[in-house]
Structure formats: C-alpha cells, structure tokens
Design a protein around this motif. Structure first.
Motif, mmCIF file in Angstrom:
data_model
loop_
_atom_site.group_PDB
_atom_site.id
_atom_site.type_symbol
_atom_site.label_atom_id
_atom_site.label_comp_id
_atom_site.label_asym_id
_atom_site.label_seq_id
_atom_site.Cartn_x
_atom_site.Cartn_y
_atom_site.Cartn_z
ATOM 1 N N PHE A 52 0.746 -1.177 -0.183
ATOM 2 C CA PHE A 52 -0.053 -0.122 0.017
ATOM 3 C C PHE A 52 0.712 1.323 -0.110
ATOM 4 O O PHE A 52 1.959 1.214 0.585
ATOM 5 C CB PHE A 52 -0.968 0.061 1.107
ATOM 6 N N ASP A 53 0.379 2.413 -0.694
ATOM 7 C CA ASP A 53 1.241 3.507 -0.949
ATOM 8 C C ASP A 53 0.672 4.666 0.438
ATOM 9 O O ASP A 53 -0.375 4.714 0.857
ATOM 10 C CB ASP A 53 0.603 4.227 -2.095
ATOM 11 N N THR A 54 1.738 5.183 0.876
ATOM 12 C CA THR A 54 1.416 6.061 1.850
ATOM 13 C C THR A 54 2.244 7.565 1.477
ATOM 14 O O THR A 54 3.117 7.436 0.520
ATOM 15 C CB THR A 54 2.009 5.691 3.366
ATOM 16 N N ALA A 55 2.186 8.472 2.361
ATOM 17 C CA ALA A 55 3.045 9.788 2.055
ATOM 18 C C ALA A 55 4.447 9.574 2.320
ATOM 19 O O ALA A 55 5.271 10.232 1.642
ATOM 20 C CB ALA A 55 2.631 10.740 3.000
ATOM 21 N N LEU A 56 4.884 8.337 2.785
ATOM 22 C CA LEU A 56 6.094 8.263 3.164
ATOM 23 C C LEU A 56 6.823 7.149 2.311
ATOM 24 O O LEU A 56 7.831 6.646 2.165
ATOM 25 C CB LEU A 56 6.593 7.508 4.642
ATOM 26 N N GLY A 57 5.857 6.571 1.323
ATOM 27 C CA GLY A 57 6.299 5.479 0.185
ATOM 28 C C GLY A 57 5.654 4.429 0.216
ATOM 29 O O GLY A 57 4.662 4.335 1.158
ATOM 30 N N GLU A 58 5.704 3.393 -0.446
ATOM 31 C CA GLU A 58 5.184 2.179 -0.389
ATOM 32 C C GLU A 58 5.532 1.101 0.680
ATOM 33 O O GLU A 58 7.029 1.079 0.999
ATOM 34 C CB GLU A 58 5.339 1.334 -1.921
ATOM 35 N N PHE A 59 4.830 0.508 1.329
ATOM 36 C CA PHE A 59 4.751 -0.403 2.432
ATOM 37 C C PHE A 59 4.572 -1.932 2.042
ATOM 38 O O PHE A 59 3.589 -1.883 1.223
ATOM 39 C CB PHE A 59 4.392 -0.016 3.847
ATOM 40 N N ASP A 118 5.504 -8.628 9.526
ATOM 41 C CA ASP A 118 6.627 -8.109 8.809
ATOM 42 C C ASP A 118 6.018 -6.847 8.084
ATOM 43 O O ASP A 118 5.099 -6.946 7.525
ATOM 44 C CB ASP A 118 7.293 -8.898 7.836
ATOM 45 N N ILE A 119 6.723 -5.806 8.110
ATOM 46 C CA ILE A 119 6.604 -4.706 7.397
ATOM 47 C C ILE A 119 7.809 -4.091 6.544
ATOM 48 O O ILE A 119 8.816 -3.976 7.504
ATOM 49 C CB ILE A 119 6.067 -3.274 8.316
ATOM 50 N N ALA A 120 7.756 -3.944 5.424
ATOM 51 C CA ALA A 120 8.979 -3.422 4.700
ATOM 52 C C ALA A 120 8.686 -2.164 3.830
ATOM 53 O O ALA A 120 7.668 -1.925 3.376
ATOM 54 C CB ALA A 120 9.271 -4.566 3.604
ATOM 55 N N HIS A 121 9.554 -1.463 3.769
ATOM 56 C CA HIS A 121 9.333 -0.058 3.002
ATOM 57 C C HIS A 121 10.028 -0.294 1.746
ATOM 58 O O HIS A 121 10.986 -1.050 1.717
ATOM 59 C CB HIS A 121 10.055 1.221 3.897
ATOM 60 N N GLU A 122 9.697 0.583 0.834
ATOM 61 C CA GLU A 122 10.482 0.402 -0.399
ATOM 62 C C GLU A 122 11.914 0.737 -0.592
ATOM 63 O O GLU A 122 12.647 0.508 -1.288
ATOM 64 C CB GLU A 122 9.575 1.479 -1.585
ATOM 65 N N SER A 123 12.434 1.245 0.382
ATOM 66 C CA SER A 123 13.800 1.819 0.572
ATOM 67 C C SER A 123 14.676 0.556 0.836
ATOM 68 O O SER A 123 15.805 0.653 0.410
ATOM 69 C CB SER A 123 14.087 2.869 1.677
ATOM 70 N N GLY A 124 14.104 -0.374 1.349
ATOM 71 C CA GLY A 124 14.697 -1.668 1.663
ATOM 72 C C GLY A 124 14.691 -1.881 3.286
ATOM 73 O O GLY A 124 15.085 -2.963 3.796
ATOM 74 N N LEU A 125 14.145 -0.901 4.161
ATOM 75 C CA LEU A 125 14.254 -1.142 5.578
ATOM 76 C C LEU A 125 13.013 -2.012 5.694
ATOM 77 O O LEU A 125 12.152 -2.062 5.120
ATOM 78 C CB LEU A 125 14.065 0.408 6.183
ATOM 79 N N TYR A 126 13.109 -2.661 7.010
ATOM 80 C CA TYR A 126 12.020 -3.710 7.372
ATOM 81 C C TYR A 126 12.188 -3.903 8.553
ATOM 82 O O TYR A 126 13.300 -3.727 9.460
ATOM 83 C CB TYR A 126 11.824 -4.999 6.432
ATOM 84 N N ILE A 127 11.008 -4.295 9.511
ATOM 85 C CA ILE A 127 10.904 -4.572 10.695
ATOM 86 C C ILE A 127 10.036 -5.733 10.979
ATOM 87 O O ILE A 127 9.183 -6.041 10.025
ATOM 88 C CB ILE A 127 10.439 -3.666 11.780
ATOM 89 N N GLY A 128 10.069 -6.489 11.876
ATOM 90 C CA GLY A 128 9.471 -7.463 12.137
ATOM 91 C C GLY A 128 9.207 -8.305 13.495
ATOM 92 O O GLY A 128 10.205 -8.071 14.257
ATOM 93 N N ALA A 129 8.232 -9.259 13.716
ATOM 94 C CA ALA A 129 8.239 -9.777 14.888
ATOM 95 C C ALA A 129 7.970 -11.416 14.694
ATOM 96 O O ALA A 129 7.246 -11.721 13.715
ATOM 97 C CB ALA A 129 7.373 -9.379 15.903
ATOM 98 N N TRP A 130 8.373 -12.194 15.336
ATOM 99 C CA TRP A 130 8.018 -13.692 15.137
ATOM 100 C C TRP A 130 8.151 -14.335 16.609
ATOM 101 O O TRP A 130 8.660 -14.129 17.646
ATOM 102 C CB TRP A 130 9.287 -14.319 14.352
ATOM 103 N N ALA A 131 7.129 -15.320 16.580
ATOM 104 C CA ALA A 131 6.865 -15.864 18.087
ATOM 105 C C ALA A 131 6.818 -17.611 17.755
ATOM 106 O O ALA A 131 6.219 -17.847 16.647
ATOM 107 C CB ALA A 131 5.843 -15.342 18.645
#
Length: 238
Positions: free
Chosen positions: A26-33, A64-77
């Motif tokens: 999805f697109d946002t003001a900060l770019g695609e996620f 998991d959430i990834a930004h089009e820049s290549g940055l990402y964050i996530g959690a696993w359990a």
C-alpha cells in the motif's frame, strides 16, 4: 519488495517456509509499504538442528513490514520447551534490517535481532546478521554478542522442482566462543537440512529433514542426544 519480506522472515526463523506471494502493498505519504502476517503449525521447532520444543508440536506466527527503501521490521513467535528455557514457554523475536538487490541475481541483507524469553530475561540474546544472496545461494553470518559471544555461519541453496515444488538445502556451523549462561557442551558443531515445499489450496506445505554432527548431549537442549529429525509444517500468509 516481496524478496525483502522473505529475507526478514527466513532470517528470524529456521523453520520458515511460507512464501510472500500474499503480502499486501500500500502507498503512503512516506512511500510504499509491504505487510505480511504468517501463521505456522509445525510438528516441532528446529533451531540449528536441535528441537526447541523437545519433539513436541509448535505454533508460530510473524508480522513483517517493509518499506520500498529496503528498510524492514518484524516480529516472530513460537512456543518452546519450558524446561530448556528456564521456565519460559514462549520465544518472541524482534528484528529490524535493511535489504536490497544489486542485480537481479545478487542481493544483500543486514539485520539486528533480539531473541526474548518472557519469564527468564537472563537468556535473552542480541544478534547481528549479514547475508549475501547470489544465483540461488545465500551466504550468511550471525554474531550473537550478548550474553557471551557466538558465531553462526551458513550457506543455503534453493531451486524449483517440477510440479511447482521447491527444494532447499542448508548447512550451518555454530562456533560458541564464550558459552552462554547455563550452556555446556561442544564449542563447535555443524547442522544441515533438506526441505521440500509446495503450495496447496493457499497453504504452504513443507517437509524438512535436519541433523547435526553432535554425538553426545545437545548443548542447547535437555535432550540426551541430537538425533536427526523430520519436521512437517503448514503455513498461511495473509
């Protein structure tokens, strides 16, 4: 972007066979996620060739959430065997990183991760990772720096099979420089795995055979020996 999410999930979990084909963009003001949630049922949780659930089944999940820049964050359990983890029956992993592609066949990933065990924070682990993917191979290193220090290097290779199936090969080497609190045993050992997977009716099915070169007690579990294991998993990505 799907490749970046796949790297994030596969890095966090040894037994992660879910594909990222269902991730939402999805697109946002900060770019695609891109976002993805995955639920997995497995016959056990294997980590570096050793069962973390003492052979019992595992319920696992990730976000998991990834930004089009290549940055990402996530959690696993995942659930774990409480006797092996000081009374804690669950593991929560959190990670952040940056991944990208140099060419269509060459990519890289840099990541920081923390592995936490509610109820026994003394065994929480901090780790840094770097990996390079090229022409189907992934070469990587994970360095745990707190508590103690341990280096894990690995090589993976995956390719397509007929009938829309995939085959994955893995070899890793654990080198424990300073044994973690409460851990004893070999300072160095190898583990390997062969996995085969296929998507059926929207579910990602996988069968993995794993083993180590350890002959005596497992250094990270209460098992008497580190025998080979077959692990079956079913995953669904939303």
């Amino acid at each position: 972007m799907m490749k970046k999410l796949a790297v994030a999930v596969a890095t966090a979990s040894t037994l992660s066979f879910a594909t990222m084909t269902h991730a939402e963009a999805f697109d946002t003001a900060l770019g695609e996620f891109d976002t993805s949630m995955t639920a997995t049922l497995a016959t056990q949780y294997i980590w570096r060739g050793q069962s973390q659930t003492d052979g019992a089944g595992a319920v696992q999940g990730s976000l998991d959430i990834a930004h089009e820049s290549g940055l990402y964050i996530g959690a696993w359990a995942s659930n774990v065997d409480s006797e092996d983890f000081g009374g804690s029956s669950v593991e929560f992993d959190y990670y952040a990183g940056y991944g990208g592609a140099i060419t269509d066949d060459i990519g890289y990933d840099l990541q920081w991760a923390t592995y936490t065990y509610p109820g026994n924070s003394s065994i929480d682990v901090q780790e840094a990772l770097a990996s390079l993917s090229l022409y189907g191979f992934v070469l990587g290193a994970k360095y745990a720096y707190d508590p103690g220090s341990a280096l894990y290097t690995y090589i993976d290779y995956g390719f397509d099979l007929p009938w829309d199936m995939g085959l994955g090969l893995h070899y890793g080497l654990t080198d424990t420089k300073d044994p973690l609190d409460g851990v004893s045993g070999d300072e160095k050992y190898g583990d390997w795995a062969v996995s085969i997977g296929k998507t059926v009716l929207g579910l990602d099915l996988a069968l993995m055979y794993s083993d180590t070169d350890l002959d005596d007690d497992c250094p990270y579990t209460s098992s008497d020996s580190c025998d080979s294991n077959f692990t079956f998993s079913v995953s669904k990505t939303l």
